[in-house]
Design a protein around this motif. Structure first.
Motif, PDB file in Angstrom:
ATOM      1  N   MET A 108       0.863  -1.192   0.000  1.00  7.57           N
ATOM      2  CA  MET A 108       0.000   0.000   0.000  1.00  7.57           C
ATOM      3  C   MET A 108       0.888   1.227   0.000  1.00  7.57           C
ATOM      4  O   MET A 108       1.953   1.213   0.607  1.00  7.57           O
ATOM      5  N   TRP A 109       0.444   2.284  -0.638  1.00 12.46           N
ATOM      6  CA  TRP A 109       1.239   3.510  -0.563  1.00 12.46           C
ATOM      7  C   TRP A 109       0.966   4.185   0.772  1.00 12.46           C
ATOM      8  O   TRP A 109      -0.150   4.107   1.303  1.00 12.46           O
ATOM      9  N   ARG A 111       0.057   6.722   3.572  1.00 10.79           N
ATOM     10  CA  ARG A 111      -0.731   7.954   3.727  1.00 10.79           C
ATOM     11  C   ARG A 111      -0.041   8.921   4.697  1.00 10.79           C
ATOM     12  O   ARG A 111      -0.184  10.120   4.571  1.00 10.79           O
ATOM     13  N   ARG A 112       0.654   8.372   5.677  1.00 12.03           N
ATOM     14  CA  ARG A 112       1.406   9.210   6.626  1.00 12.03           C
ATOM     15  C   ARG A 112       2.871   8.857   6.480  1.00 12.03           C
ATOM     16  O   ARG A 112       3.299   7.778   6.904  1.00 12.03           O
TER      17      ARG A 112
ATOM     18  N   VAL B   7      -7.808   5.423   4.071  1.00 11.14           N
ATOM     19  CA  VAL B   7      -7.424   4.547   5.174  1.00 11.14           C
ATOM     20  C   VAL B   7      -5.908   4.381   5.154  1.00 11.14           C
ATOM     21  O   VAL B   7      -5.347   3.966   4.141  1.00 11.14           O
ATOM     22  N   SER B   8      -5.254   4.712   6.252  1.00  8.70           N
ATOM     23  CA  SER B   8      -3.801   4.563   6.304  1.00  8.70           C
ATOM     24  C   SER B   8      -3.443   3.111   6.583  1.00  8.70           C
ATOM     25  O   SER B   8      -4.258   2.336   7.097  1.00  8.70           O
ATOM     26  N   ASP B   9      -2.205   2.732   6.236  1.00  8.23           N
ATOM     27  CA  ASP B   9      -1.774   1.357   6.478  1.00  8.23           C
ATOM     28  C   ASP B   9      -1.774   1.030   7.973  1.00  8.23           C
ATOM     29  O   ASP B   9      -2.138  -0.075   8.371  1.00  8.23           O
ATOM     30  N   ASP B  11      -3.792   2.282  10.357  1.00  8.90           N
ATOM     31  CA  ASP B  11      -5.185   2.060  10.756  1.00  8.90           C
ATOM     32  C   ASP B  11      -5.685   0.716  10.228  1.00  8.90           C
ATOM     33  O   ASP B  11      -6.369  -0.030  10.932  1.00  8.90           O
TER      34      ASP B  11
END
Lengths: 324, 324
Positions: A108-109, A111-112, B7-9, B11
């Motif tokens: 997954m890329w 996000r943070r 959705v962050s990885d 989370d």
């Protein structure tokens, strides 16, 4: 997010019959990407990605991109591999558009963004540059100095002025300054295949490790350090605009663990970083002004890159980027 | 198309640890659906769908929807099955929203409807109604007669007039007519769980056969024949507005191969079809007027359902729908 083309099951099944992955059991548009339409395929032989190339991609350039991905994957870079049909071809037509299927990449890329992500990116990026050295096709960077001038000439000056007072004059001055400071083609700087758009949404991670790079549709031949500068801009500024020198240090030092920058690259780097900021300032400005209301893709605020450009104008050496 | 929540990885991994499918190796937003955010998950145990319920869904109603899907699947209906976590719960929170993971369903929704699709739908729809008979939870249909009146009262009359001259007056007259003609709760008409939104994008086909039904988030208790009327409107009109009586015949006769309509249902059907058209005319009209420009979802033209409503106003018996 964008899926521009609706693919019917009849069209898809006819297309799929050219491949050897059994039946397509599902095809869902992916709400990511801007330039092309992407679909997640579930087949009897596992998942794949189907891409329909929309109008912003020049079909004549697709062999460069697809061959590059194949070359990189063969050289050990984790990236999508174009799938060849029974006829040996990776590129064919679907719904009136060029289309290709590529392998599915885990991850997954982020996000943070963390400094750890930047470290993982640095190593993968240097490996990409190294593997690109042995690729024998060429594609000029249409979005370098001359391309910026052309793009700016097509940008409505008043609309730019409405976004930020003095923006047009600043860009004009800065384009002149960059034209003077930019390295000549004869400069002794490492060049090769660059990704040219290695933003976080094009870099996958799994269990904290970089698991692959995607979206090579801006790849071209240019200075390797310019590609690093694009990443520095995309990965090392916080959402509030602050420059994070820890992230920059991890990105650059990790890159250097594979390929150390030459003294000439370190010297010119602040200029390349200004140019990299200019490139995205101009494309975002153009898209901001020219994207019709209600378009499926929301344009990004160009001022983010104006801020980054201004940051680099105050930089004189690599210490500002966390390298001693 | 819509994905409202990023959705962050971090989370996602925390959320995934509640389940027993090993590692999530990929999570991609799906460019389909309007109300909720949907993601395609690839896990070590295969693909799943993750749904985040956005603001238009009442969290208190989620147990009805999730238990219904579980009940239907157990009764042999091909539909997504909510996946329970290690704690036995199917519903938990992710990014501040209620969220659930459901099983992946093979198939694609048909972009070009054929009479064969209508036949497959008819059988699956009757099986859904049959299986719903033994479901013991209840949910009132908030989008029936009273709901239509409330929704219309909240619709700007001038904006409606701007879409089509006389539209407001026509809706007022028609709502009055429907109130008189609509069957009383005491009427002897088969009722039960209805899907209430069985449009083509909620029905999957594989190899020409119906492979499943999705998106039960409008499901409620109401007249079964009203649910058929919703399908008739959604599946049996051509893009140019023509009513396709062949498709209607296949839909209705296939449905009847599982559950024949009663004489009372056949008699009231044209009224139900008008009501079904009114329901989507009103919600589309409301969304058309109230969707801000640049929203991620483009509202659909309400006039499509005005046309369908007018068609049914001229119908007196089932022969017009292809049933002798």
């Amino acid at each position: 997010m964008a899926v521009y083309t609706e693919v019917s099951d009849e069209d898809l099944n006819a297309f799929a019959s050219a491949y050897d992955f059994g039946e397509i059991v599902s095809c869902k548009g992916i709400a990511e990407g801007v330039e092309n339409s992407n679909y997640m395929l579930q087949t009897e032989k596992g998942p794949f990605i189907l891409t329909l190339y929309e109008r912003r991609v020049n079909p004549a350039e697709l062999p460069f991109f697809l061959n590059l991905m194949e070359h990189l994957a063969r050289s050990g870079v984790q990236c999508p591999v174009p799938l060849k049909g029974k006829d040996g071809e990776a590129l064919r037509m679907l719904c009136g558009r060029p289309a290709a299927i590529v392998s599915f990449l885990k991850g997954m890329w982020p996000r943070r963004i963390t400094a750890e992500h930047c470290a993982g990116l640095g190593v993968a990026h240097a490996q990409l540059h190294h593997a690109g050295m042995s690729f024998d096709m060429q594609r000029a960077n249409s979005l370098s100095l001359n391309g910026w001038r052309e793009l700016f000439a097509r940008t409505d000056p008043q609309a730019a002025e409405n976004i930020e007072a003095g923006l047009g004059a600043l860009i004009t001055r800065e384009l002149d300054a960059l034209a003077k400071a930019w390295p000549a083609p004869s400069a002794d700087l490492p060049a090769g295949v660059i990704h040219a758009d290695l933003f976080p949404d094009n870099v996958f991670f799994l269990d904290g490790k970089c698991s692959g790079l995607i979206d090579f549709y801006f790849a071209c031949n240019d200075l390797l350090a310019y590609d690093i500068a694009i990443c520095l801009n995309a990965w090392c500024f916080e959402p509030n605009g602050d420059f994070n020198i820890t992230k920059a240090n991890r990105l650059l030092s990790s890159y250097q663990s594979v390929r150390p920058l030459t003294p000439a690259e370190r010297k010119i780097f602040p200029v390349l970083a200004r140019g990299a900021a200019m490139r995205f300032l101009l494309t975002r400005l153009y898209d901001w002004i020219n994207t019709p209301p209600g378009a499926m893709v929301k344009p990004k605020d160009p001022r983010e890159y104006l801020h980054k450009l201004n940051f680099h104008r105050g930089v004189t050496d690599m210490a500002a980027y966390g390298l001693a």
